[in-house]
Write a protein that holds these residues in place. Sequence first.
Motif, short mmCIF file in Angstrom:
data_model
loop_
_atom_site.label_atom_id
_atom_site.label_comp_id
_atom_site.label_asym_id
_atom_site.label_seq_id
_atom_site.Cartn_x
_atom_site.Cartn_y
_atom_site.Cartn_z
N ARG A 172 0.84 -1.20 0.00
CA ARG A 172 0.00 0.00 0.00
C ARG A 172 0.87 1.25 0.00
N ARG A 173 2.14 1.10 0.41
CA ARG A 173 3.01 2.26 0.46
C ARG A 173 3.57 2.61 -0.92
N THR A 174 3.86 1.59 -1.73
CA THR A 174 4.54 1.85 -3.02
C THR A 174 3.74 1.38 -4.23
N ASP A 175 2.65 0.65 -4.00
CA ASP A 175 1.87 0.05 -5.08
C ASP A 175 2.68 -1.01 -5.84
N GLU A 176 3.74 -1.49 -5.22
CA GLU A 176 4.63 -2.47 -5.84
C GLU A 176 4.04 -3.87 -5.69
N TYR A 177 4.13 -4.71 -6.73
CA TYR A 177 3.72 -6.11 -6.66
C TYR A 177 4.99 -6.95 -6.64
N VAL A 178 5.23 -7.62 -5.52
CA VAL A 178 6.42 -8.47 -5.38
C VAL A 178 5.96 -9.91 -5.30
N ARG A 179 6.61 -10.79 -6.08
CA ARG A 179 6.28 -12.21 -6.02
C ARG A 179 7.55 -13.02 -6.00
#
Length: 877
Positions: A172-179
């Motif tokens: 929610r802080r960066t809108d980053e999707y990490v997988r």
Amino acid sequence: MSGDLPNAIGSTGSLAPLEAGLSDLDIEIQQGSSDFPDLTAQVDDTDGIQQFGVRFEDAVKHMSVNKYESVASMIREYVANMAATCLDAAEELGDSYTPTIHIAYYPDSETLIMEDNGMGMSDAEISNIGIQLGVSTNRYTKDRGGKYGIGLLSGLVGVGLDGAFYMHSRSRRTDEYVRGYWCSTGFKREDSLPDKLTDGQYGTRFEFPLTDPEVDIAGSVAEIARWSRVPVLYSEHASDGSLIVDDEYGGRSETPFVDGPVDPDAAVVVEKEGVFRAVHDLGADDECVLLDVPIERNFESKRLNDGDDRLGLDLPYRQSFDVVFHSEDEEIVAGPHEGLTRVSDGEYAKMPEEYQEGYIPASECAPTDVWTPSPAGDRDRFEENPRFWRWLAKEFLATFERDLSASVAAIADSERVIDAPQSAIDHVVSYVEAQDFAATNWSSMTIRGHLDTFDLTLPDGHASALAALSQTVDKCARGGDPWKRSNRGEVRIYQLLTDLPADAEVWASARPSEKKARAVWDDHPGNVVVCVGGDRLDTVLEQFGWNKLSDIGRDSLDEFDISKETREMWERDYSYTNPNAGKDAPNRTLSLHRAQLTDDTDRGFKDQTRKESARYLRAYFEARNSGYTPDRGILANPIDLLILFPSNSDESITEYVGTLGHGNVRLATCAVKTYEYLADLDQVTRIEEYLDASRQRQFDTSAGRCSIPEAREHGETIVIHLAPEDAVSNLRDERAMRRAAEWFEQEPETGSAYRGRDALDGVVYVPATEDMISRVLPVFRHDDVRLATHETEFSLPDPTLIEEPGYDTELYVYTRLPEWEETAEFRMLRSQRQSLRSGMMGVIDGLAQLHDEGLPAPSQQSTVDGETYRDMLEVFE
């Protein structure tokens, strides 16, 4: 890997990113909690110290599969951490956000998926926090889990050290999707993994291909998740994705143990805001919750009785209590440093200065400081902290005594007991009920005895009124058949009268008729119909001026304003045919009544009936007298005594089924000519003859040989002591009976299982066997007749006043060894506070042989002769 979770949690609208970039994440990285010492306090110069090397593989193994016991421990750790990140999101997003944890299990592939809609993790957070052991963002956030910073490693318990589990997270802080996936060496980002989070879905999803779960996943989730402050959705799926199980847990309030089925007027609550809330009451289950998950207390309640305090015995509601802790830290709750948080000296030395103000190093704590227990690293259990649990028990006692004193004062200050605040009456009644083994009706003496435990008193008139008002009756549900148990509910009389409208009436009956009840209900919307046990009906009617439902007949029906439907019910012809009509005495059928017990305390029963003809009953008894038992009919439940209530008897059978219909005794109503047909049989008696014999039956008592009515004239209190047959023969000795009477007149010792009674006045002691007592139960219906017994399985009628001595051994020693009171043998045996078992009785009887021969106790002899020594060996064998 399994398919997508159906109904993915999260929101595509209101749950927008917080618009924070990598450069301004605003995340404080903190060192996890540790009890490692402060070397600077031990060593002046730490420069040049060669540090131990740690093999990476051993460290990971120690902090994962060796620390966490099972997949259940892993689920507990992840639920705690997911709840923490959801609560963080709730603080940031406010009312527009609904925190949720979703757990799904696929049994066929043994795949467990755990997903939250919390803050999620960015690549920077994984690098700076996720893969750094002993690093946390919640170390100084009291109401969040994660103080150690190693919880992520618990996932290896599920997949094994050589396995891996997958993670998808959108921050929610960066809108980053990490997988990517986690394994025993760390985290590997894997962008080739297919999307598992939909657009706009924030939070983190873990997928565990379990190697060997060894636990019931659904059961573990249910036990753990029910305490979460964040709702937890659990589902189970078949291999094709179809739904097998769909449950919802969690979402608890901050006061979980007073939201459920507890008595709010009786519950004892001890609370330190922001630290813990503990509830002690009869409904307590010894639950212990740390933030969002259950945790083992690591302290058995029976240890409260260690030492001189005997706290467990003094607690008003047994030894059970429930606690929820709002902090993982060691919060000091009593002592000179109350309000501070205790940490190890090493952690305090490394703590940022801005946090030190609320903390204190362990070495500076005072000996009288008391702090809450700290969880072990796996969160399965607390570290041992008996000082806290004993302090909590003392707080329960102090709080209860203060509240009970206020309730008793409120009742005493009221002109009439019924005018006292209902919460005060509820409080006293709940306490007495708990002490009296959940009995529902007591005498004023019982109430005074229990209040005397805390040096509290009620005026005599108020104690008697409270005893009467606290009796229970069955209130019949308006409009239903009042004779059906499902249409009746137990209520105390004071509660019923408090809710009764001023112009309404109460109508009572032992067997309420539906058509008569409907007439009462039609006549006034506030009228009440109650069912009262036949043996108490007349007493209750006289005490409270209630109306007798059976008095309503066709002649008086016009006095009631009844509906058309009720009148039709009265006029209906039920075409009832008496099956005995026109039959001679031998061919008439009798309904044989017996009381079948319905609960473990032997206080409740239901009336069981079986039909037999008078002819068969005569043949049965004649055969028994000839030494032969018929092989049909009532063989399974033989009858030794049949008590008949002929049609010309003034006694009602309903008043005596619960009192007399136990064992091999049966009761039956009959016509006069049927009684005359059976009257010459030894096993048959008329109720009046039986009662007269009961009143005249002679007993050996401390006042001489007499009947129970005569004994009542010799003293103020009659104690009938039910004891084993071989013990009764010794207790009948005149000196022994006088000693036993003295024992009941003494104040019970502190911690005694007898604390429910006070010292009795003017005791007449009567030792008796079960067979002796069963024949005279009707004469026990007096406030001054008490039954003392450790035989909890003995069938007792509802109106009997029961005292339950927890240690007949003490009484037996007191009566059998009067000249040895100052000896070690007397003191040792008297301390054996237990039921009088045959082995213990044999020891006492053996020593009594020496005592009665005038010999000193063996401990007082310089030498013991051979014969005495052999006698002692026989005794202790």
